[in-house]
Write an enzyme that holds these catalytic residues in place. Structure first.
Site, mmCIF file in Angstrom:
data_model
loop_
_atom_site.group_PDB
_atom_site.id
_atom_site.type_symbol
_atom_site.label_atom_id
_atom_site.label_comp_id
_atom_site.label_asym_id
_atom_site.label_seq_id
_atom_site.Cartn_x
_atom_site.Cartn_y
_atom_site.Cartn_z
ATOM 1 N N LYS A 1 -11.859 -2.177 7.329
ATOM 2 C CA LYS A 1 -11.108 -2.961 8.313
ATOM 3 C C LYS A 1 -11.622 -2.730 9.739
ATOM 4 C CE LYS A 1 -8.157 -3.427 4.698
ATOM 5 N NZ LYS A 1 -7.642 -2.544 3.657
ATOM 6 N N ASP B 1 -1.663 6.720 6.099
ATOM 7 C CA ASP B 1 -2.700 5.768 5.715
ATOM 8 C C ASP B 1 -2.918 4.867 6.932
ATOM 9 O OD1 ASP B 1 -4.244 3.699 4.751
ATOM 10 O OD2 ASP B 1 -2.886 3.156 3.090
ATOM 11 N N TRP C 1 0.845 -1.212 0.000
ATOM 12 C CA TRP C 1 0.000 0.000 0.000
ATOM 13 C C TRP C 1 0.861 1.235 0.000
ATOM 14 C CZ3 TRP C 1 -4.246 -1.422 -1.833
ATOM 15 C CH2 TRP C 1 -4.861 -2.616 -1.457
#
Ligand SMILES: *Cc1c(COP(=O)(O)O)cnc(C)c1O
Length: 355
Positions: free
Chosen positions: A190, A166, A99
């Site tokens: 999540k 993030d 990511w």
């Protein structure tokens, strides 16, 4: 048989969230209409959005001068939206996984990117330390929890420039000092809600400094001004997010949740370290308390498939590792309770006994 959800994302949600959202899908706030069909401009839905924003501020102790925004597009949209709004000439990035490197790739479209350190060569098994962040960077970007590789930065690095993070897979898992950041973003799927909404916490005075033109939809100021209602928001995920936030408040807030998370992670890592069949893949000091990655020890490699099948048939769902790591990954987000961890540990113990 009871099933335990260890999927990495979309992932486990609390029964509180699922039940309340299901009820609102049938009848939303006594309106006699479904949450799925109600106008986002109705006073009932505006109240949901307002409360979700307020509760985020309360739970994360968001200081004055920051705004909370709910947007579509996923965390991946933030990989370009962050630099679009914040990067004038140069930004610093830490490369700790898939990511993070996706974020780097997008940011390069907007300016000079200084990748201060990377653990790519070791397949991202650790978080680099002792790197230098240039003082003339517009910001320093990092991924707080590397969902795929099971490493986590639970303490902010010392940085001469403001932070951008993030936090998709560890938001609300612990307290965070928001004042160190100009921007935090997190896809909901999540620790918050079903997929479809992204939480953004942004410092207002960091905006409006870049000279480029920003398309209306990609400009954070648009969504701040319109209180996340510039266009149709993902109403069902926002409603579900509000339920999760209420549940987090009932649990005693993020400090109480962190305690539970630490105990859960400890229980599982202790078993991985104890059990002769398994070993962890992440450097011990960087182990994530959200995503626990482990593989069979070398001499038991051929048992991998068998353990995967045994775990699944014992009710442990989604324990397979990401293809770039292999082995196993147990995602133990906030909604996973300690009995789920104990059940997985018991499965690991009985598999060990059988071999
Ligand atoms: C899941 C995840 C993403 C991707 O989120 P999307 O909403 O699918 O774009 C980005 N970063 C991290 C850390 C993630 O865990």
């Amino acid at each position: 048989m009871k099933k335990y959800n260890f999927y990495a994302g979309p992932s486990i949600l609390s029964q509180y969230t699922i039940k309340n959202t299901a009820e609102a899908i049938a009848d939303f706030a006594g309106t006699g209409l479904s949450l799925m069909e109600i106008s986002h401009r109705s006073k009932e839905f505006i109240a949901v959005m307002d409360e979700a924003r307020a509760l985020t501020k309360e739970l994360l102790d968001v200081p004055q001068g920051y705004d909370v925004v709910f947007l579509g597009g996923g965390a991946s949209l933030q990989f370009c939206m962050a630099p679009y709004n914040l990067l004038e000439t140069k930004a610093a990035y830490l490369d700790t996984g898939t990511w993070a490197s996706n974020a780097i790739k997008e940011a390069k479209i907007f300016g000079q990117i200084d990748v201060v350190a990377s653990s790519k060569e070791s397949n991202y098994t650790f978080i680099p330390k002792n790197y230098l962040i240039p003082a003339d960077a517009d910001y320093f970007h990092f991924t707080s929890n590397n969902t795929i590789f099971g490493t986590e930065l639970r303490q902010e690095p010392d940085s001469p420039v403001p932070l951008v993070a993030d936090m998709s897979s560890d938001i609300f898992s612990r307290p965070v000092d928001i004042s160190k950041y100009v921007l935090i973003y997190a896809g909901a799927q999540k620790n918050l809600a079903p997929a479809g909404v992204t939480l953004i916490i942004v410092r207002e005075d960091a905006l409006g400094k870049v000279t480029r033109q920003i398309p209306t939809m990609l400009d954070y100021r648009t969504h701040i001004k319109k209180e996340s209602m510039f266009n149709t928001p993902p109403c069902v995920p926002v409603y579900a997010a509000l339920q999760t936030l209420k549940h987090y408040r009932e649990l005693g807030g993020v400090a109480a949740i962190e305690k539970l998370n630490l105990a859960k992670a400890q229980l599982l890592y202790d078993e991985i370290d104890r059990n002769r069949l398994f070993k962890g893949t992440a450097a011990p000091e960087d182990r994530s308390i959200m995503n626990v990655c482990f593989v069979m020890n070398d001499e038991y490699r051929e048992l991998e498939d068998e353990f995967g099948k045994f775990a699944a048939s014992s009710g442990m769902i989604g324990v397979k590792g990401h293809r770039s790591v292999g082995g196993f990954r147990a995602s133990i987000y906030n909604a996973m309770q300690i009995d789920g961890i104990q059940a997985l540990v018991d499965v690991m113990k009985s598999f060990e006994k059988a071999h």
